[in-house]
Design an enzyme around this catalytic site. Structure first.
Site, short mmCIF file in Angstrom:
data_model
loop_
_atom_site.label_atom_id
_atom_site.label_comp_id
_atom_site.label_asym_id
_atom_site.label_seq_id
_atom_site.Cartn_x
_atom_site.Cartn_y
_atom_site.Cartn_z
N THR A 1 0.79 -1.20 0.44
CA THR A 1 0.04 0.10 0.48
C THR A 1 0.31 1.39 0.09
OG1 THR A 1 -1.91 1.20 0.86
CG2 THR A 1 -0.05 0.03 2.40
N ASP A 2 0.72 2.09 -0.09
CA ASP A 2 1.47 3.16 -0.43
C ASP A 2 1.45 4.11 0.89
OD1 ASP A 2 -1.51 4.42 -0.24
OD2 ASP A 2 -1.61 6.13 -1.64
N GLU A 3 0.25 3.26 2.27
CA GLU A 3 0.20 4.30 3.11
C GLU A 3 1.65 4.19 4.17
OE1 GLU A 3 -3.45 3.68 5.22
OE2 GLU A 3 -4.54 3.62 3.63
N TYR B 1 -1.77 -0.66 10.92
CA TYR B 1 -2.28 -1.01 9.60
C TYR B 1 -1.11 -0.93 8.67
CZ TYR B 1 -3.62 -1.42 4.77
OH TYR B 1 -3.35 -1.23 3.51
N LYS C 1 2.10 -3.41 6.99
CA LYS C 1 2.00 -3.28 5.92
C LYS C 1 3.46 -3.67 5.44
CE LYS C 1 0.16 -4.63 2.78
NZ LYS C 1 -0.88 -5.52 2.14
#
Length: 313
Positions: free
Chosen positions: A114-116, A135, A139
């Site tokens: 994810t970009d997060e 979260y 990741k």
């Protein structure tokens, strides 16, 4: 190639499975994974969790799998703030299981991240990871394990980091389907803080198509950012949806989420095309209008609660 798609009954995973022929889908069917997402799709479904090492290994051996594409994950930031443990178990321990099996069976593993993981920074594929939530921390941890297995064991693995996805079959707790559904019911849309947090959106079918190309042609050990190139604030996207629906949008500003990133902005190293945000939103709104039987049974806490992370926080 014989594909095992883990998390393939979920939102992005099922879109990817629709790009394939005769794949194997492994999904635990937790709250966001649904067999209904695979209706009419050419695949073999196995119910199971990537945290179950022996089951995954058996599925790989019995089906002579060549490639694992991992979409399986706990993904909702609000839920991770309330209870981080399931995110550690699925997003880290589960990925290590897949890596170990890929090592033992000499498979290709494509891990969907994810970009997060970059936090609210402009980032290319070599940028440092600065996760802000449990979260995104889970990741980022999984990404580090992937890179470690590539370097230490020579596993044929790579990482793909999409930006915010939207489109048909997305669980109602997410911003876009929640906005569509609550507006259809004339309910207010809870908006965190000032609503000016900017996200880069990509239509889920574009994501699935791009991922398929990377799975087939991507290089071992590489990271691929796939931003949508359509940056827009949360409040703007809410009003766009209201305009498409032809209904007044009621907005209710609520307490901001702890550690809330203000923006995500990735730079890709590959070229691809994506549909416009306006066209993607129209397709998405039309799908939710025409498929009430898919989402009406799901209208539980994610529909009623306005600030779900406050429970137990």
């Amino acid at each position: 190639m014989k594909f095992l798609v883990t998390g393939g009954a979920g939102f992005i995973g099922s879109a990817f499975v629709r790009q394939l022929k005769d794949s194997i889908v492994l999904d635990a069917l937790t709250y966001a994974g649904r067999e209904e997402n695979l209706r009419g799709v050419d695949c073999t479904f196995v119910k199971g969790n990537i945290t179950d090492y022996e089951l995954v290994k058996k599925v790989v051996e019995e089906n002579k799998v060549d490639v694992i594409v991992n979409f399986a994950a706990e993904t909702h930031v609000d839920r991770s703030i309330v209870n981080p443990r399931p995110f550690l178990e699925s997003n880290v321990f589960g990925v290590v299981n897949l890596l170990q099996i890929s090592k033992e069976k000499n498979l290709r593993l494509v891990h969907i991240s994810t970009d997060e993981v970059y936090g609210d920074n402009e980032a290319d594929e070599n940028s440092p990871l600065r996760p802000s939530s449990p979260y995104s921390a889970s990741k980022a941890s999984a990404d580090m394990f992937v890179m470690a297995y590539v370097r230490t064991y020579g596993v044929d693995a790579l990482i793909i980091r999409p930006s915010n996805n939207y489109g048909p079959r997305q669980f109602p707790e997410k911003l876009i389907p929640k906005t569509i559904i609550r507006t259809l019911f004339d309910k207010p849309i809870p908006v965190y803080g000032d609503g000016k947090q900017v996200r880069d959106w990509i239509y889920v079918e574009d994501t699935a198509r791009i991922i398929k190309g990377i799975v087939e042609n991507g290089e071992k050990g590489k990271i691929y950012n796939i931003p949508g190139g359509h940056s827009i604030s949360n409040i703007e996207i809410i009003y766009k949806i209201g305009s498409i629906l032809g209904k007044e949008v009621k907005v209710k500003f609520v307490k901001d989420r702890p550690g809330h990133d203000r923006f995500y902005k990735m730079k890709p190293s590959i070229k691809y095309d994506t549909i416009s945000i306006d066209e993607g939103l129209k397709r998405t709104v039309d799908w939710y209008r025409e498929n009430r039987e898919w989402w009406e049974p799901l209208l539980g806490d994610s529909f009623v609660e306005e600030v779900p992370w406050e429970k137990g926080y």
